[in-house]
Motif scaffolding. Structure first.
Motif, PDB file in Angstrom:
ATOM      1  N   ALA A 131       0.845  -1.193   0.000  1.00  0.00           N
ATOM      2  CA  ALA A 131       0.000   0.000   0.000  1.00  0.00           C
ATOM      3  C   ALA A 131       0.878   1.240   0.000  1.00  0.00           C
ATOM      4  O   ALA A 131       1.973   1.249   0.559  1.00  0.00           O
ATOM      5  N   GLU A 132       0.365   2.288  -0.658  1.00  0.00           N
ATOM      6  CA  GLU A 132       0.985   3.620  -0.650  1.00  0.00           C
ATOM      7  C   GLU A 132       2.415   3.583  -1.170  1.00  0.00           C
ATOM      8  O   GLU A 132       3.323   4.184  -0.596  1.00  0.00           O
ATOM      9  N   LEU A 133       2.633   2.843  -2.254  1.00  0.00           N
ATOM     10  CA  LEU A 133       3.963   2.814  -2.855  1.00  0.00           C
ATOM     11  C   LEU A 133       4.277   4.165  -3.497  1.00  0.00           C
ATOM     12  O   LEU A 133       3.389   4.931  -3.872  1.00  0.00           O
ATOM     13  N   ARG A 134       5.564   4.425  -3.619  1.00  0.00           N
ATOM     14  CA  ARG A 134       6.030   5.688  -4.187  1.00  0.00           C
ATOM     15  C   ARG A 134       6.717   5.407  -5.519  1.00  0.00           C
ATOM     16  O   ARG A 134       7.613   4.569  -5.593  1.00  0.00           O
ATOM     17  N   THR A 135       6.306   6.105  -6.555  1.00  0.00           N
ATOM     18  CA  THR A 135       6.868   5.887  -7.883  1.00  0.00           C
ATOM     19  C   THR A 135       8.116   6.742  -8.070  1.00  0.00           C
ATOM     20  O   THR A 135       8.252   7.810  -7.454  1.00  0.00           O
ATOM     21  N   PRO A 136       9.049   6.296  -8.906  1.00  0.00           N
ATOM     22  CA  PRO A 136      10.227   7.128  -9.166  1.00  0.00           C
ATOM     23  C   PRO A 136       9.886   8.470  -9.785  1.00  0.00           C
ATOM     24  O   PRO A 136      10.560   9.467  -9.521  1.00  0.00           O
ATOM     25  N   ALA A 137       8.848   8.525 -10.622  1.00  0.00           N
ATOM     26  CA  ALA A 137       8.413   9.771 -11.244  1.00  0.00           C
ATOM     27  C   ALA A 137       7.092  10.191 -10.617  1.00  0.00           C
ATOM     28  O   ALA A 137       6.086   9.479 -10.754  1.00  0.00           O
ATOM     29  N   PRO A 138       7.039  11.309  -9.914  1.00  0.00           N
ATOM     30  CA  PRO A 138       5.790  11.733  -9.285  1.00  0.00           C
ATOM     31  C   PRO A 138       4.693  11.966 -10.313  1.00  0.00           C
ATOM     32  O   PRO A 138       4.933  12.478 -11.411  1.00  0.00           O
ATOM     33  N   GLY A 139       3.489  11.567  -9.955  1.00  0.00           N
ATOM     34  CA  GLY A 139       2.352  11.751 -10.844  1.00  0.00           C
ATOM     35  C   GLY A 139       2.136  10.619 -11.818  1.00  0.00           C
ATOM     36  O   GLY A 139       1.200  10.693 -12.626  1.00  0.00           O
ATOM     37  N   HIS A 140       2.976   9.588 -11.784  1.00  0.00           N
ATOM     38  CA  HIS A 140       2.834   8.453 -12.690  1.00  0.00           C
ATOM     39  C   HIS A 140       2.497   7.197 -11.894  1.00  0.00           C
ATOM     40  O   HIS A 140       2.786   7.102 -10.696  1.00  0.00           O
ATOM     41  N   SER A 141       1.902   6.236 -12.556  1.00  0.00           N
ATOM     42  CA  SER A 141       1.590   4.960 -11.927  1.00  0.00           C
ATOM     43  C   SER A 141       2.781   4.015 -12.083  1.00  0.00           C
ATOM     44  O   SER A 141       3.840   4.384 -12.600  1.00  0.00           O
ATOM     45  N   ALA A 142       2.619   2.773 -11.619  1.00  0.00           N
ATOM     46  CA  ALA A 142       3.709   1.797 -11.669  1.00  0.00           C
ATOM     47  C   ALA A 142       3.138   0.416 -11.938  1.00  0.00           C
ATOM     48  O   ALA A 142       1.929   0.185 -11.795  1.00  0.00           O
ATOM     49  N   ASP A 143       4.030  -0.475 -12.323  1.00  0.00           N
ATOM     50  CA  ASP A 143       3.704  -1.888 -12.515  1.00  0.00           C
ATOM     51  C   ASP A 143       4.530  -2.698 -11.519  1.00  0.00           C
ATOM     52  O   ASP A 143       5.568  -3.271 -11.870  1.00  0.00           O
ATOM     53  N   PRO A 144       4.110  -2.757 -10.256  1.00  0.00           N
ATOM     54  CA  PRO A 144       4.982  -3.333  -9.222  1.00  0.00           C
ATOM     55  C   PRO A 144       4.918  -4.857  -9.171  1.00  0.00           C
ATOM     56  O   PRO A 144       3.918  -5.484  -9.532  1.00  0.00           O
ATOM     57  N   TYR A 145       6.016  -5.417  -8.703  1.00  0.00           N
ATOM     58  CA  TYR A 145       6.081  -6.819  -8.330  1.00  0.00           C
ATOM     59  C   TYR A 145       7.105  -6.937  -7.205  1.00  0.00           C
ATOM     60  O   TYR A 145       7.894  -6.016  -6.968  1.00  0.00           O
ATOM     61  N   ALA A 146       7.090  -8.059  -6.498  1.00  0.00           N
ATOM     62  CA  ALA A 146       7.942  -8.258  -5.325  1.00  0.00           C
ATOM     63  C   ALA A 146       8.940  -9.372  -5.581  1.00  0.00           C
ATOM     64  O   ALA A 146       8.640 -10.354  -6.269  1.00  0.00           O
ATOM     65  N   ARG A 147      10.125  -9.212  -4.985  1.00  0.00           N
ATOM     66  CA  ARG A 147      11.185 -10.211  -5.039  1.00  0.00           C
ATOM     67  C   ARG A 147      11.597 -10.536  -3.606  1.00  0.00           C
ATOM     68  O   ARG A 147      11.941  -9.643  -2.839  1.00  0.00           O
ATOM     69  N   VAL A 148      11.557 -11.831  -3.239  1.00  0.00           N
ATOM     70  CA  VAL A 148      11.800 -12.274  -1.876  1.00  0.00           C
ATOM     71  C   VAL A 148      13.019 -13.190  -1.862  1.00  0.00           C
ATOM     72  O   VAL A 148      13.176 -14.049  -2.750  1.00  0.00           O
ATOM     73  N   SER A 149      13.871 -13.038  -0.862  1.00  0.00           N
ATOM     74  CA  SER A 149      15.040 -13.893  -0.699  1.00  0.00           C
ATOM     75  C   SER A 149      15.430 -13.930   0.771  1.00  0.00           C
ATOM     76  O   SER A 149      14.993 -13.089   1.570  1.00  0.00           O
TER      77      SER A 149
END
Length: 393
Positions: A131-149
Motif C-alpha cells: 500500500a501507498e507505494l512511491r513511484t520514481p516519477a511523481p504523478g505516474h503509476s507503476a507496474d509493481p512486483y515483489a522479489r523475496v530472498s
C-alpha cells in the motif's frame, strides 16, 4: 350642588401652598424618561448575553468530555500529569503521524505473514499486499512486483506476478525457503518492490530488511511493515543498531534519554561516541555528548543518561536525534548513522515515542536501526554542511 374640594381651595394670604402628590414615580425623578428606558434595555441585553455565554460553555465542556467517545478515537492518556493541560495537547494519533512528511514511511507499507515449520525446517513467507507505494516519477503509476530472498540462501529467490497500473498491489502469494534452525537467528528476510519496465532496468520502489532472529516464529505472524528507500536495507544491515531508553515526567517536564549500547557496527570503527540532540520547531535546541569508547569494537557499551527540560506544551514540537560518531582515518569525526524519534518519525521510532508518552514516569527501552545521516537530515529538512578539505586530503 356638591361642596367644593378643599384641595382646590385657594391658599390663604400669607401662607405657602403644599405641592400636589404625583402618582407617576418616573416623572418625579430628575432623569429624563428616554435615559431610563435606555438603561433598562442595555441591562436586559447584558443579562441575555451572559446567559447565552454560560450555556455555550456548558455545551463545549460536555462535548470535550463525552464519556461515550469510542476508544479508537481517544488520544494517548496522561492520567498522571498534573495541571490544566489535557492529553490531546501532548500526543497526536499515531496513525495521523504516520502520514507526516519526511520519513521512511513515504516509500509504502507491506503486509506479510511468516510461519516456521519445525519438522521441515522451512520458513513460509506470505506476501499479502502493498500500500501507498512511491513511484520514481511523481504523478505516474507503476507496474509493481515483489522479489523475496533469504540471506542464508543466496541462490534462492521468489518473484511475484506483475500488477499493472497500481500503487497498492494485491499479491496473495506464498513462497518457502529451507532454513535450518541453527541458521535462523542469523537469517535476514529481504523483500524488494520493483517497477516492471520492458525496455529499461526495473526501478526499485522500496525495500524491507527483517532479521528473523528478532521475530517470534513460534506462531503464525501477520503484520504490516514499513518499506525503506532503495538501498536502505543494505545500509541498515551494515550500519548497525542502537539501544536507548526514554522516560518523560510531565509534572517537571524532564525528558531522560539513556543510551545503553550499540551492536552490529563495523569492527574497524575507532573511538565511537553518541550525540544526543533535541530540535524544537526544526531548529537546533539542545545537545549532549557521551564519553568516547576507547576500544575498537562493533558493540560499544555506553550506559549514559542525559536529562533535558522540555515543558509539556513543547513536547509535541520536539524531535530527538541519536547519532553515533567515530574518528575517521584523517582524525575527523564523521557520523556512522542516526535515529530520528519524535512526532515526525515513523515506524518503530514513532511507536517508541508514543509508548513513552502513554506510560509517563516509566522507562521504555527499545532497539532501533541506524539510518544514513543524509536520510535523517533530509527527513528533518536540514541542509548539508559543506566542510573545507583538510591539507593533504
Amino acid at each position: 350642588m356638591s361642596p367644593p374640594d378643599p384641595s382646590h381651595a385657594p391658599a390663604a394670604p400669607g401662607t405657602t401652598a403644599l405641592p400636589r402628590f404625583t402618582a407617576d414615580p418616573i416623572a418625579s425623578t430628575l432623569w429624563p424618561r428616554w435615559m431610563l428606558v435606555t438603561i433598562a434595555v442595555s441591562a436586559s441585553i447584558l443579562v441575555t448575553a451572559c446567559l447565552l455565554w454560560a450555556f455555550w460553555c456548558c455545551c463545549c465542556r460536555r462535548c470535550h468530555h463525552n464519556p461515550h467517545k469510542p476508544r479508537s478515537q481517544e488520544t494517548v492518556g496522561l492520567a498522571s500529569a498534573r495541571g490544566p493541560t489535557s492529553s490531546h495537547m501532548v500526543q497526536p494519533d499515531v496513525d495521523e503521524l504516520g502520514s507526516s512528511v519526511g520519513g521512511p514511511h513515504l516509500w509504502g507499507r507491506l503486509l506479510l505473514s511468516l510461519e516456521y515449520i519445525s519438522g521441515r525446517e522451512e520458513i513460509r513467507v506470505g506476501l499479502k499486499q502493498a500500500a501507498e507505494l512511491r513511484t520514481p516519477a511523481p504523478g505516474h503509476s507503476a507496474d509493481p512486483y515483489a522479489r523475496v530472498s533469504i540471506s542464508t540462501q543466496p541462490g534462492q529467490k521468489h518473484e511475484t506476478k506483475v500488477h499493472r497500473g497500481t500503487l497498492s498491489p494485491l499479491f496473495e502469494e506464498t513462497c518457502c525457503f529451507q532454513v535450518p534452525r541453527s541458521e535462523l537467528p542469523q537469517a535476514i528476510l529481504w523483500v524488494q518492490l520493483l517497477d516492471f519496465s520492458r525496455f529499461s532496468p526495473h526501478a526499485l520502489l522500496g525495500e524491507l530488511h527483517l532479521p528473523l532472529g528478532t521475530v517470534d516464529l513460534q506462531h503464525v505472524l501477520e503484520t504490516w511493515r514499513e518499506l525503506g528507500p532503495p538501498g536502505s536495507a543494505q545500509a541498515e544491515a551494515t550500519l548497525g543498531e542502537v539501544c536507548c531508553s526514554l522516560r518523560y515526567v510531565p509534572g517537571s517536564g524532564r525528558l531522560t534519554v539513556v543510551v545503553l549500547e550499540a551492536r552490529g557496527l563495523a569492527p574497524e570503527l575507532a573511538e565511537p561516541y553518541v550525540k544526543v540532540q533535541l530540535l524544537l520547531h526544526q531548529r537546533k535546541w539542545k545537545k549532549r555528548k557521551s564519553s568516547v569508547w576507547g576500544k575498537t569494537t562493533g558493540s560499544p557499551y555506553f550506559n549514559e543518561a542525559f536529562t533535558f527540560h522540555v515543558p509539556l506544551s513543547q513536547i509535541q514540537s520536539v524531535d530527538l536525534v541519536l547519532a553515533i560518531w567515530t574518528r575517521g582515518p584523517q582524525l575527523r569525526a564523521c557520523p556512522v548513522g542516526k535515529v530520528l524519534l519524535g512526532p515526525r518519525a515513523s515506524g518503530q521510532p514513532l511507536q517508541h515515542w508514543a509508548d513513552m508518552l502513554a506510560h509517563t514516569r516509566r522507562s521504555v527501552t527499545q532497539w532501533h536501526h541506524l539510518w544514513p545521516a543524509g536520510e535523517v537530515d533530509r527527513a528533518l529538512g536540514r541542509q548539508p554542511r559543506w566542510r573545507l578539505p583538510l591539507p593533504h586530503s
